[in-house]
Design a protein around this motif. Structure first.
Motif, mmCIF file in Angstrom:
data_model
loop_
_atom_site.group_PDB
_atom_site.id
_atom_site.type_symbol
_atom_site.label_atom_id
_atom_site.label_comp_id
_atom_site.label_asym_id
_atom_site.label_seq_id
_atom_site.Cartn_x
_atom_site.Cartn_y
_atom_site.Cartn_z
ATOM 1 N N ASP A 319 43.723 49.925 18.202
ATOM 2 C CA ASP A 319 44.822 51.059 18.364
ATOM 3 C C ASP A 319 46.158 50.520 18.422
ATOM 4 O OD1 ASP A 319 45.724 53.590 18.005
ATOM 5 O OD2 ASP A 319 45.014 54.394 19.727
ATOM 6 N N GLU A 320 47.026 50.648 17.712
ATOM 7 C CA GLU A 320 48.199 50.249 17.907
ATOM 8 C C GLU A 320 48.964 50.422 19.396
ATOM 9 O OE1 GLU A 320 52.600 49.915 15.282
ATOM 10 O OE2 GLU A 320 51.260 51.379 14.962
ATOM 11 N N ILE A 321 49.155 49.554 19.748
ATOM 12 C CA ILE A 321 50.019 49.382 21.331
ATOM 13 C C ILE A 321 49.070 49.624 22.469
ATOM 14 C CG2 ILE A 321 52.000 50.240 22.721
ATOM 15 C CD1 ILE A 321 53.510 50.898 20.353
ATOM 16 N N ILE A 322 48.283 50.826 22.185
ATOM 17 C CA ILE A 322 47.324 51.111 23.389
ATOM 18 C C ILE A 322 46.237 49.826 23.514
ATOM 19 C CG2 ILE A 322 45.394 52.816 23.719
ATOM 20 C CD1 ILE A 322 47.025 54.880 22.216
ATOM 21 N N SER A 323 45.778 49.601 22.355
ATOM 22 C CA SER A 323 44.635 48.640 22.669
ATOM 23 C C SER A 323 45.164 47.185 23.417
ATOM 24 C CB SER A 323 44.009 48.246 21.513
ATOM 25 O OG SER A 323 43.221 49.285 20.797
ATOM 26 N N THR A 324 46.339 46.826 22.989
ATOM 27 C CA THR A 324 46.877 45.548 23.351
ATOM 28 C C THR A 324 47.519 45.750 24.835
ATOM 29 O OG1 THR A 324 47.739 45.242 21.099
ATOM 30 C CG2 THR A 324 48.971 43.954 22.974
ATOM 31 N N ARG A 325 48.118 46.874 25.094
ATOM 32 C CA ARG A 325 48.460 47.236 26.306
ATOM 33 C C ARG A 325 47.414 47.277 27.356
ATOM 34 N NH1 ARG A 325 51.509 52.047 26.085
ATOM 35 N NH2 ARG A 325 49.243 53.356 26.305
ATOM 36 N N ARG A 326 46.287 47.743 26.891
ATOM 37 C CA ARG A 326 45.046 47.800 27.864
ATOM 38 C C ARG A 326 44.440 46.443 27.894
ATOM 39 N NH1 ARG A 326 41.822 50.866 24.645
ATOM 40 N NH2 ARG A 326 42.357 52.805 25.729
ATOM 41 N N TYR A 327 44.383 45.424 27.028
ATOM 42 C CA TYR A 327 44.043 44.474 27.237
ATOM 43 C C TYR A 327 44.600 43.515 28.153
ATOM 44 C CZ TYR A 327 42.773 39.395 25.992
ATOM 45 O OH TYR A 327 42.408 38.257 25.967
ATOM 46 N N ILE A 328 45.989 43.747 28.309
ATOM 47 C CA ILE A 328 46.843 43.137 29.042
ATOM 48 C C ILE A 328 46.520 43.816 30.590
ATOM 49 C CG2 ILE A 328 49.285 42.744 29.829
ATOM 50 C CD1 ILE A 328 49.811 42.724 26.710
ATOM 51 N N GLU A 329 46.633 44.906 30.781
ATOM 52 C CA GLU A 329 46.802 45.712 31.925
ATOM 53 C C GLU A 329 45.551 45.859 32.724
ATOM 54 O OE1 GLU A 329 48.463 49.320 31.483
ATOM 55 O OE2 GLU A 329 50.492 48.646 31.026
ATOM 56 N N GLU A 330 44.089 45.767 32.204
ATOM 57 C CA GLU A 330 42.945 46.114 32.677
ATOM 58 C C GLU A 330 42.441 44.941 33.229
ATOM 59 O OE1 GLU A 330 39.940 47.056 29.797
ATOM 60 O OE2 GLU A 330 40.115 45.280 28.714
ATOM 61 N N ASN A 331 42.827 43.491 33.332
ATOM 62 C CA ASN A 331 42.248 42.347 33.834
ATOM 63 C C ASN A 331 43.553 41.601 34.247
ATOM 64 O OD1 ASN A 331 41.103 39.800 34.603
ATOM 65 N ND2 ASN A 331 39.570 40.245 33.124
ATOM 66 N N PRO A 332 44.117 41.924 35.580
ATOM 67 C CA PRO A 332 44.993 41.031 35.827
ATOM 68 C C PRO A 332 45.003 39.573 35.873
ATOM 69 C CG PRO A 332 44.897 42.705 37.345
ATOM 70 C CD PRO A 332 43.446 42.737 36.512
ATOM 71 N N ASP A 333 43.752 38.918 36.329
ATOM 72 C CA ASP A 333 43.472 37.486 36.242
ATOM 73 C C ASP A 333 43.788 37.083 34.800
ATOM 74 O OD1 ASP A 333 43.175 37.554 38.780
ATOM 75 O OD2 ASP A 333 40.908 37.557 38.768
ATOM 76 N N ARG A 334 43.343 37.810 33.676
ATOM 77 C CA ARG A 334 43.236 37.390 32.417
ATOM 78 C C ARG A 334 44.757 37.643 31.846
ATOM 79 N NH1 ARG A 334 39.886 41.069 28.688
ATOM 80 N NH2 ARG A 334 41.304 42.377 29.166
ATOM 81 N N ALA A 335 45.322 38.643 32.260
ATOM 82 C CA ALA A 335 46.851 38.923 31.976
ATOM 83 C C ALA A 335 47.642 37.728 32.431
ATOM 84 C CB ALA A 335 47.275 40.168 32.326
ATOM 85 N N GLU A 336 47.587 37.026 33.625
ATOM 86 C CA GLU A 336 48.303 35.912 34.288
ATOM 87 C C GLU A 336 48.255 34.898 33.407
ATOM 88 O OE1 GLU A 336 50.548 34.316 37.188
ATOM 89 O OE2 GLU A 336 49.864 36.401 36.877
ATOM 90 N N GLY A 337 47.087 34.583 32.522
ATOM 91 C CA GLY A 337 46.969 33.412 31.582
ATOM 92 C C GLY A 337 47.546 33.633 30.201
ATOM 93 N N ILE A 338 47.956 34.964 29.756
ATOM 94 C CA ILE A 338 48.536 35.209 28.474
ATOM 95 C C ILE A 338 49.901 34.401 28.253
ATOM 96 C CG2 ILE A 338 49.198 37.011 26.856
ATOM 97 C CD1 ILE A 338 46.988 38.690 28.087
ATOM 98 N N LYS A 339 50.085 33.640 27.706
ATOM 99 C CA LYS A 339 51.432 32.833 27.550
ATOM 100 C C LYS A 339 52.104 33.406 26.275
ATOM 101 C CE LYS A 339 51.714 28.371 28.781
ATOM 102 N NZ LYS A 339 52.230 28.637 30.120
ATOM 103 N N TRP A 340 51.693 33.911 25.081
ATOM 104 C CA TRP A 340 52.191 34.184 24.309
ATOM 105 C C TRP A 340 51.379 35.247 23.550
ATOM 106 C CZ3 TRP A 340 50.338 29.432 24.409
ATOM 107 C CH2 TRP A 340 50.953 28.375 24.924
ATOM 108 N N GLY A 341 52.364 36.326 22.702
ATOM 109 C CA GLY A 341 51.754 37.347 21.972
ATOM 110 C C GLY A 341 52.284 37.332 20.754
ATOM 111 N N ILE A 342 51.659 37.647 19.808
ATOM 112 C CA ILE A 342 52.237 37.723 18.281
ATOM 113 C C ILE A 342 51.484 38.800 17.534
ATOM 114 C CG2 ILE A 342 52.343 36.496 16.006
ATOM 115 C CD1 ILE A 342 52.315 33.925 17.455
#
Length: 570
Positions: A319-342
């Motif tokens: 779902d636009e914006i919602i799914s991407t935002r959740r992917y980033i926010e729900e797991n801080p450890d994983r989010a720490e490793g996200i270097k780029w988003g396209i």
């Protein structure tokens, strides 16, 4: 049956041979990807997905998720819960409860009483029914139409058991209409960039809140239908008969995520994101399809040992914006490793038909504060940003340079626009993660029911998908050589930008502009590029490898700035 045949097409397009294995340092990424990226998979997927009016939780949305799952599995991805320790290609379907019912249209028609031909019919105007609209009784509703020309008119008219018509956004109207006892509403508000007097049957989809009155319905009109209704109303009392059948039902929200696990830095990753919801072909069945072909080709190259990935490559559909935002926010450890988003959104247009241009929407840079020269906002438009919102990073010029290479190769037009927001790149930026958008605008069929498969180009899908995948492969394998390339690119781009901005400032001052303000623009660009230079170190474990080149580039930029500063304030 259609889905089964499509899977054969999707997998069959990926069976061509690969280049011989070569060392990572000398990989010709474009040479590898161009052998396989035909756009056939992307186009076939787009063709399947655009058949559906897609809302989170409804049949079309969920069938798209399951098609993606089947296609990923055919390409070698393993369902995460069944994966073994050595499996690097995995996918999962995330399921979440919804706090409201999903919705889908079934049928609709609108007649003016006394006329044989329907004013609108869903068979040819599938956006006529407002999203989350209620159904009418099966026999339809016959009622008088009340034409209002402003919200002020509502104070002096009776809407009880009538239908209200207005040329305005329905979100302004529906609460007052419900309060005054209206049965439903008819609206028209197609923006001028849709060229409504040319595209007379286009209807841009409209929505009611999901929790609106359970009996209230709305119909959006095309220019042609609006003109006919106005002509009738001008002559006197007018009644219409509306038939609308929709479905609202409990469902769940699905998101699908596929990973190619990095070999040496698996916790660092690039995330591609494409949203599924919305009813169009270009928006955004093309993003769904292009990203699928990218995921399948990347899997093939890795599985056959033609390329190695140091970092993880992630593909997300939801779902636009919602799914991407959740992917980033729900797991801080994983989010720490996200270097780029396209983000891939509206990436397959036949530009000779739509009138749109392929655009790279940049991360916030000073062009989003001072938009001038070759920088131009799209018809979508953007707010003027502040200096605090700037995001200096090499990603802008890296992506532009990589896409321009494909543009030159394929005689394909690649342009840019300053940051505007509104798609899946914004959650990355809000989380201070470098992110940008690949898209097309202005599109004369944007969000309308004329955004169908005949407006999509397989060639465009091929160009966008090829350049996006090549960019991703370079990013996940980035190290010192990559950093040095970006430093050289940024130095060149910065010197050109400072010269261009100086020339624009001189012209502005000659026309009465404030010299101090013009200097602030030049300073902002200097600071932005110095920051972008520093960001190249994020791919290095040993920053001393590029220290000399970095300092040299920084010195040249500062020297150019000081030179132009003196000339500007003399």
């Amino acid at each position: 049956m259609k889905q089964g045949l499509l899977l054969l097409v999707l997998y069959g397009t990926l069976l061509s041979g690969c280049a011989q294995d070569i060392q990572e340092k000398s990989i010709d990424y474009y040479g590898l990807v161009r052998q396989h990226f035909t756009g056939k998979t992307a186009f076939a997927t787009t063709d399947y997905v655009e058949d559906y009016w897609r809302v989170v939780g409804n049949t079309g949305f969920n069938n798209t998720i399951y098609l993606l799952a089947d296609s990923l599995q055919a390409a070698g991805y393993v369902l995460e819960e069944n994966a073994e320790e050595g499996d690097r290609l995995t996918y999962r379907i995330e399921r979440r409860p919804m706090d409201h019912q999903t919705w889908e249209p079934i049928s609709a028609s609108l007649h003016i009483v006394g006329e044989d031909t329907p004013l609108l019919h869903a068979d040819t105007n599938r956006n006529m029914t407002y999203l989350y609209s209620a159904s009418t009784p099966k026999e339809g509703i016959s009622a008088e139409v009340v034409w209002i020309k402003s919200m002020h008119d509502l104070t002096s008219v009776s809407l009880k058991n009538k239908v209200v018509f207005a040329e305005m956004n329905g979100r302004q109207l529906y609460k007052a209409a419900i309060k005054k006892g209206a049965l439903g509403m008819l609206t028209y508000d197609n923006p001028s960039y849709l060229q409504p007097e040319k595209n007379t049957t286009s209807i841009q989809f409209r929505s009611l809140p999901s929790q609106s009155d359970p009996d209230f319905w709305g119909i959006a009109l095309s220019y042609e239908a609006k003109e006919k209704l106005v002509a009738k109303l001008t002559k006197g009392t007018t009644k219409v008969v509306a038939h609308i059948q929709t479905k609202k039902y409990p469902s769940e929200e699905l998101t699908i995520v596929a990973d190619i696990k990095g070999g040496t830095l698996p916790n660092e990753r690039l995330v591609y994101s494409a949203h599924i919801q919305e009813p169009g072909a270009n928006d955004n069945a093309t993003g769904v399809g292009a990203q699928l072909e990218m995921a399948m080709i990347a899997a093939k190259l890795v599985s056959e040992g033609k390329i190695e990935l140091q970092r993880t490559m992630t593909f997300l559909w939801g779902d636009e914006i919602i799914s991407t935002r959740r992917y980033i926010e729900e797991n801080p450890d994983r989010a720490e490793g996200i270097k780029w988003g396209i983000s891939l959104d509206m990436v397959g247009e036949n530009t000779t038909v739509t009138g749109g241009t392929f655009l790279i929407e940049k991360m916030p840079d000073p062009s989003a504060i001072w938009t001038r020269g070759n920088d131009k906002h799209s018809e979508w438009g953007g707010e003027v940003l502040s200096m605090e919102e700037m995001r200096p990073h090499y990603l802008n010029d890296f992506i532009i340079t990589t896409f321009k290479e494909q543009g030159k190769f394929a005689n394909w037009v690649v342009e840019t626009n300053p940051f505007e927001g509104g798609s899946d790149h914004t959650p990355f930026l809000n989380a201070n993660i470098p992110g940008l958008l690949l898209w097309h605008f202005t599109d004369q069929f944007y969000h309308t029911d004329n955004d169908r498969i005949d407006k999509v180009s397989q060639k465009t899908l091929k160009n966008v998908g090829t350049a996006a995948l090549v960019s991703g492969l370079k990013l996940v394998n980035a190290e010192s050589g990559f950093a040095l390339e970006q430093i050289a690119t940024l130095e060149k781009k910065a010197l050109l930008r400072l010269q261009d901005e100086y020339d624009l400032s001189v012209s502005a001052i000659e026309k009465g502009g404030n010299p101090a303000e013009q200097l602030s623009i030049l300073t902002a660009w200097k600071d932005w590029y110095i920051g972008a230079l520093l960001s190249t170190q994020d791919v290095l474990s040993n920053t001393s490898l590029t220290k000399k080149q970095l300092n040299g580039a920084k010195a040249k930029i500062e020297k150019k700035y000081e030179e132009k500063k003196k000339q500007l304030v003399k």
